[in-house]
Motif scaffolding. Sequence first.
Motif, short mmCIF file in Angstrom:
data_model
loop_
_atom_site.label_atom_id
_atom_site.label_comp_id
_atom_site.label_asym_id
_atom_site.label_seq_id
_atom_site.Cartn_x
_atom_site.Cartn_y
_atom_site.Cartn_z
N PHE A 100 0.44 -0.95 0.22
CA PHE A 100 -0.11 0.10 0.08
C PHE A 100 1.16 1.71 -0.17
CE2 PHE A 100 -2.58 3.41 2.19
CZ PHE A 100 -3.45 3.49 1.14
N LEU A 130 1.80 2.21 -3.27
CA LEU A 130 1.15 3.24 -4.14
C LEU A 130 1.25 4.29 -3.92
CD1 LEU A 130 -1.63 -0.34 -3.82
CD2 LEU A 130 0.09 -0.09 -5.49
N VAL A 168 3.28 5.76 -5.41
CA VAL A 168 3.44 6.03 -6.95
C VAL A 168 1.80 7.07 -7.05
CG1 VAL A 168 1.62 4.98 -9.02
CG2 VAL A 168 3.74 4.03 -7.68
N THR A 169 1.75 7.59 -6.67
CA THR A 169 0.49 8.43 -6.51
C THR A 169 0.90 9.30 -6.08
OG1 THR A 169 -1.34 6.88 -5.30
CG2 THR A 169 -1.70 9.25 -4.91
N ASP A 178 -14.07 7.58 10.23
CA ASP A 178 -14.38 6.67 9.52
C ASP A 178 -14.42 7.50 8.03
OD1 ASP A 178 -13.98 4.51 11.39
OD2 ASP A 178 -16.40 4.42 11.80
N TYR A 179 -14.52 8.17 7.36
CA TYR A 179 -14.53 8.70 6.28
C TYR A 179 -13.91 9.19 5.81
CZ TYR A 179 -19.90 8.57 7.60
OH TYR A 179 -20.90 8.54 7.16
N ILE A 204 -10.87 7.21 4.42
CA ILE A 204 -9.91 6.21 4.41
C ILE A 204 -10.95 6.82 2.40
CG2 ILE A 204 -10.33 4.13 3.17
CD1 ILE A 204 -9.95 2.91 5.41
N VAL A 205 -12.26 7.15 2.72
CA VAL A 205 -13.05 7.19 1.06
C VAL A 205 -12.85 8.81 0.74
CG1 VAL A 205 -15.57 8.24 0.35
CG2 VAL A 205 -15.41 6.11 2.12
N TYR A 232 -10.00 10.23 1.23
CA TYR A 232 -8.99 10.40 0.39
C TYR A 232 -8.96 9.62 -0.69
CZ TYR A 232 -3.85 8.79 0.08
OH TYR A 232 -2.74 8.61 -0.99
N GLY A 233 -9.63 8.13 -1.00
CA GLY A 233 -9.48 7.75 -2.72
C GLY A 233 -10.24 8.95 -3.32
N SER A 234 -11.64 9.80 -2.63
CA SER A 234 -11.81 10.68 -3.61
C SER A 234 -11.34 11.44 -4.27
CB SER A 234 -13.33 10.82 -3.42
OG SER A 234 -13.75 9.94 -2.10
N LEU A 273 -8.14 11.35 -4.37
CA LEU A 273 -7.12 11.22 -5.33
C LEU A 273 -7.86 10.95 -6.81
CD1 LEU A 273 -4.52 9.28 -6.14
CD2 LEU A 273 -5.08 7.54 -5.16
N LEU A 274 -8.62 10.10 -6.78
CA LEU A 274 -9.24 10.04 -8.19
C LEU A 274 -9.87 10.98 -9.32
CD1 LEU A 274 -11.58 8.01 -9.62
CD2 LEU A 274 -12.86 8.83 -8.79
N LEU A 334 -6.01 12.73 -10.62
CA LEU A 334 -6.53 11.85 -11.60
C LEU A 334 -6.69 12.77 -12.37
CD1 LEU A 334 -6.04 8.42 -9.94
CD2 LEU A 334 -4.15 9.93 -10.79
N MET A 335 -8.37 12.49 -12.69
CA MET A 335 -8.89 12.24 -13.59
C MET A 335 -9.24 13.55 -14.20
SD MET A 335 -12.53 10.17 -12.14
CE MET A 335 -13.40 10.38 -14.08
#
Lengths: 292, 315
Positions: free
Chosen positions: B239, B242, B245-246, B278-279, B281-282, B284-286, B288-289, B292-293
Amino acid sequence: MTLSAQIFQLLLTGITIGSIYAMVAIGFNIIYNTTDAMNFAQGEFVVIGGLSMIMFHETLGLSLFISFFISVALVTLVGIIFERLTISPLKNPPLVTVILITIAVSIILKGLAMITWGKDSHPLEPFSSAEPIQIGGAAILPQALWVIGITLLVVLLLTYMFRFTMVGKALRACAINRDATKLMGINAKAMITLSFAISGAIGGVAGIIITPITLMEYDRGAMLGIKGFSAAIVGGVGNSTGAVVAGLMIGILESFFAGFISSGYKDAFAFLIMLLVLFVRPGGLLGRYEVE
Amino acid sequence: MSKKNFLAYVVFAIAIFLFPVVERDEYFLTVMIIVGINVLVTLGLTMLIGFAGQLSLCQAAFYGIGAYTTGVLSTKFGINPWISIVFAIFLACCVAFFLGLPALKLRGHYLAMATLGFGEIVNIVFKELGTLTGGPSGLTGIPRLTLAGICLDTDLRYFVFVWFFVLLVIAFLMNLTRSRVGRGLLALKRSEDAAGVMGVPVARYKIEVFMLGSALAALGGAFYAHYVTVISPESFDVFFSLVVVTMVVAGGLTYVWGSVIGAFFFTILPEVLQAFEDYSIVTYGSILLFILMFMPQGIAGIIDSGMKKVKRAFS
């Protein structure tokens, strides 16, 4: 336990877990074939499949049969939304961006799974009896037979679909040449979405059938995904027969390695096999010998 | 270094060394030290991905090899930390050489998978080699570094020490990317065959840049080990590869500054997101997304094109 019984036992354990690797590898291949994308969220499909089955069957008390189909439908939907929102809008993104996007999606899915189901491991009761069956001195969980049987069924259904149906042929055409496919009047965009849907469904099924044996928690996806990739690579990327053979092979070798040599290094052994295959025969054991 | 980059470099260096003057809080200094270490790890990978175009997913393994080699040698064998750091970098280079020899013949996904598998194997070895590495619970009691009789035991001293090296490496890489070697790497990223025909020693450059990247990761790992004094395998898992790389991609693939920005952004982001509990992780992912997009050139790319627009507006 006698040595032969022990070997038989390890073989069965290997085939069971190998079936799951094979399913992840098939799902990975289907997406790879239509998009050239290496989907890092493949393991997350398995996790969501298992956890939603627990939710529908154990928590909400729906029947086994109905929960199974609702859970698979849910993961299929996740696959479709994933493709529509992230892969579809991009035009010719570089390889590394696609890989990272699937990683970002896997992080989001993992986070959502954690919010929905918490950090604990959840059990699921076996489809039939929990009593092990004794065969030749080895004890088999009935659930292991379910895993092997359903995997076989999925493989047969997919083979039928890809060989004999129009949709399957269109998907295969997409894998060979996307531009030519469009010229033949096939909606290539829809085929890509479909490949994510099928991939999600297969991942969901794999998660549902393995959960009664291994339990399921929100962060299991990464390891399952990487093992599935290894199977896909060893079998030859894009080659579904190869994926099944390699998935079973990795499962069995890993099980024997754990039983006779060291359980701590069993995962390392599986990855070592993948590295050796990549270095010696990068096209995979059953693949064409070319890499680009 | 180009004039523009030199100016940015001077401003950046002044800002870095002014930071502890303005902010003496232990927490912020710690975060900034980790940022510096992550910049080292990320810079190595930027050279490999951004300039040579080779996607490696095992940077955390070399980071771990650096940390564990110096950690084990200095605690279990009583070797002077400076010597063990040199040894750690040497070992990382050797491993990179012997992995790179077969692996760098692979392209695209295949190289990514090979490095991913290698990263997993190294991480399992950290966990299973309990007698040396302390197993899953980790290696404790790693000594702090002593420089010219001064023990680097305060965050302030370590901050200056780490960032001195980071700035040195940034300067070195900026010059390297503008040299014959740097142009050769960019050429082989576009097309290995074409670069080869033009006389770029493709195979040698790829191995060398892979070894350079691994050496920088190992240096970062060694600095990390002697700073936190307790290391465990999770810090060096796939992880984290990754995440690196991010940092490279979201920071801006083709800019040396990109990895600096990426390392800052993605080291500080999880700290900020802790408030989301709790939120986190979500979220962070969002984020990142989203980067990238919608920012394919990365954050550095956005800044670069923004500055060009400003320049045009004034001229």
